[in-house]
Design an enzyme around this catalytic site. Structure first.
Site, mmCIF file in Angstrom:
data_model
loop_
_atom_site.group_PDB
_atom_site.id
_atom_site.type_symbol
_atom_site.label_atom_id
_atom_site.label_comp_id
_atom_site.label_asym_id
_atom_site.label_seq_id
_atom_site.Cartn_x
_atom_site.Cartn_y
_atom_site.Cartn_z
ATOM 1 N N SER A 63 0.844 -1.189 0.000
ATOM 2 C CA SER A 63 0.000 0.000 0.000
ATOM 3 C C SER A 63 0.883 1.244 0.000
ATOM 4 O O SER A 63 1.673 1.413 -0.926
ATOM 5 C CB SER A 63 -0.968 -0.035 1.185
ATOM 6 O OG SER A 63 -2.006 0.898 1.011
ATOM 7 N N ASP B 159 -8.608 -4.985 -6.348
ATOM 8 C CA ASP B 159 -8.211 -3.862 -5.500
ATOM 9 C C ASP B 159 -8.731 -2.577 -6.140
ATOM 10 O O ASP B 159 -8.266 -2.174 -7.203
ATOM 11 C CB ASP B 159 -6.685 -3.813 -5.376
ATOM 12 C CG ASP B 159 -6.206 -2.754 -4.397
ATOM 13 O OD1 ASP B 159 -7.025 -1.931 -3.950
ATOM 14 O OD2 ASP B 159 -5.006 -2.755 -4.071
ATOM 15 N N HIS C 277 -7.334 -5.455 -1.840
ATOM 16 C CA HIS C 277 -6.162 -4.756 -1.306
ATOM 17 C C HIS C 277 -5.399 -5.630 -0.311
ATOM 18 O O HIS C 277 -4.330 -5.247 0.147
ATOM 19 C CB HIS C 277 -6.618 -3.450 -0.640
ATOM 20 C CG HIS C 277 -5.534 -2.423 -0.487
ATOM 21 N ND1 HIS C 277 -4.780 -1.954 -1.538
ATOM 22 C CD2 HIS C 277 -5.068 -1.764 0.603
ATOM 23 C CE1 HIS C 277 -3.909 -1.069 -1.109
ATOM 24 N NE2 HIS C 277 -4.053 -0.927 0.190
#
Length: 510
Positions: A356, A453, A485
């Site tokens: 991320s 995602d 994600h």
């Protein structure tokens, strides 16, 4: 919408003790307003009359006009002359006597990482009180004490999530200490508090806390679900390490050593880059980003609480907003350079990994590491901040963190002409996007992404992979068609670990 997507559960609604009322969380917005706003409220539904009341907003409240293509930080919505609870308000709970409702509250709209406070509403007078102001970090979870005048809550301070108490006067007191994290879920059972606890070296078990006046909690472990495995596995030692930063401050890092660590040997070292970007590097336990598994594969791991992480005051937390490529990146490099002073750290075998925002960090450092690292791994990372603005489903996120839409006046895509971001003092993240520095890439990289995602689309990982290949840099791409994600399916998790360590071993264990 209650519970709110994507993470809400039953903690977002609560019955009154007399069963007449339900209080619940909802963000009653649609379309673009829903995408740019974090303004959720607490509502009370009266089962006798069918009437619904907003407990957060005054009856005459009218939302000011909002510019949807720039940060709300300096907009009117976040500078009203009265408290209208314009940020996230979630997880309401009636007091046992039914006289109060408490909930978690963020002050500012559009800022999902704002400090979470504990707000208490007196239902008779309508007065709101914030009872955790003395705690300069966020409240993760809470429950009422039996007296309806005090609370137990968990929150992170200096990389540990502990249990605290507060009362209606806002007098906060820590109740636990230790190198572990208590979970956000709290339940009162008689005179005892039931909690979960984990650490970098142990998954969750359930504990009971009992209290004596002016003393820390007495802790008793209730479950030992993983005892069989833990008794047969040797964990690596975890040490706290404070590192000097380039601006004269200190950052707390966790260092995890291999289980059979021999200080006379040299080991490859991994720099762990945290996501969020404002999530703590506390005593967390993960089934994928597990620091003990990395150490068990004969790597020393350093995990810094770089700029932008909670638990070190609001100034430290907020320095990252609008400044992705600034001091936080220097903090990463300070951490890896510091551990490399040790004779057992092999500075010629360094890896950098993250997901991320940690994945963004990897892509950025790939063009700014001055040949420190021998390989990189980025999972679900932002490669192109301009592209990210148009792709993500949470528009409040790039507005606050990146400042505004890329087309806004004064924003340049030229990294040699870095404009200032709107009203702030920090370098515009669009002008320092990782994709603008591919010409400096020189190190093997593994890109991992989930095709479901919608926070950071898989096109980001595919673009980074293509960039590396076109530059003639060794690269691999692992795409999950059925993951978002996070990697949630066990078999996919096994593939993730095998791919992760195969890549590290290829470049760091020659």
């Amino acid at each position: 919408e209650c519970p709110m997507l994507p993470f809400g559960g039953s903690e977002q609604f609560n019955w009154s003790p007399d069963s007449r009322y339900i209080v619940y969380t909802s963000r009653k917005k649609t379309g673009r307003d829903y995408a740019i706003s974090t303004d959720s409220d607490i509502y009370r539904y009266d089962t006798a009359t069918g009437q619904t009341e907003n407990l957060c907003k005054p009856a005459d409240y009218k939302e000011p006009e909002i510019d949807p293509s720039r940060s709300m930080e300096h907009q009117t919505i976040n500078h009203l002359d009265r408290d209208c609870n314009v940020g996230y308000d979630t997880n309401p709970a009636y007091s046992p006597d039914g006289k109060y409702v408490a909930w978690l509250s963020m002050a500012r709209n559009g800022y999902e990482s704002d400090r979470t406070r504990l707000c208490v509403l007196d239902l008779k007078t309508g007065a709101k009180t914030y009872v955790t102001e003395a705690f300069q970090s966020g409240v993760d979870g809470f429950c009422w004490a039996a007296d309806s005048r005090s609370f137990y809550f968990t929150g992170v301070w200096q990389a540990r999530s502990m249990v605290h108490s507060t009362n209606l006067k806002g007098e906060v007191r820590p109740l636990t200490t230790g190198d572990f994290d208590y979970g956000a879920g709290l339940a009162l059972c008689g005179k005892n508090l039931i909690v979960t606890r984990h650490s970098i070296s142990a998954p969750d078990d359930i504990y009971s806390l009992s209290f004596k006046k002016k003393k820390n909690a007495e802790v008793r472990q209730l479950t030992r679900e993983n005892q069989y495995f833990q008794e047969r596995l040797k964990m690596g030692e975890v040490k706290e390490r404070w590192v000097a930063t380039t601006d004269g401050k200190k950052e707390l890092c966790w260092v995890v050593y291999p289980p059979h660590f021999d200080p006379s040997k040299k080991y490859p070292v991994l720099l762990f880059c945290e996501g969020g970007p404002q999530s703590p590097v506390s005593q967390f336990w993960s089934y994928r980003w597990n620091l003990q598994i990395m150490a068990a594969n004969d790597y020393i791991v350093i995990a810094p609480n770089r700029r932008g992480l909670p638990g070190f005051g609001m100034e430290w937390l907020e320095e990252i907003s609008g400044d992705y490529s600034g001091q936080c990146m220097q903090d990463y490099l300070s951490a890896i350079d510091d551990i490399c002073k040790e004779p057992y750290a092999d500075k010629d075998r360094l890896g950098c990994v993250g997901a991320s925002f940690g994945g963004y960090s990897v892509y950025y450092l790939a063009g700014h590491h001055d040949k420190r690292f021998k390989c990189f791994i980025s999972h679900d990372g932002i490669f192109n901040t301009q592209q990210q603005y148009y792709e993500t489903e949470e528009m409040w996120f790039p507005n606050w963190d990146l400042g505004a839409g890329p087309w806004r006046k004064g924003i340049s895509a030229d990294p040699d002409n870095a404009e200032k971001v709107n009203d702030g003092q920090k370098v515009n993240p669009f002008t320092t996007s990782p994709h603008l520095y591919v010409d400096r890439w020189d190190t093997p990289i593994l890109c991992i992404h989930g095709e479901k995602d919608y926070r950071i689309l898989s096109s980001q990982g595919q673009s980074a992979f293509s960039a590396a290949v076109m530059r003639g840099i060794p690269a691999e791409l692992l795409l999950y068609p059925d993951e978002n994600h996070w990697v949630l399916k066990p078999q996919n998790g096994i593939l993730w670990q095998r791919t992760f360590f195969r890549w590290l071993d290829r470049w760091l264990k020659k």
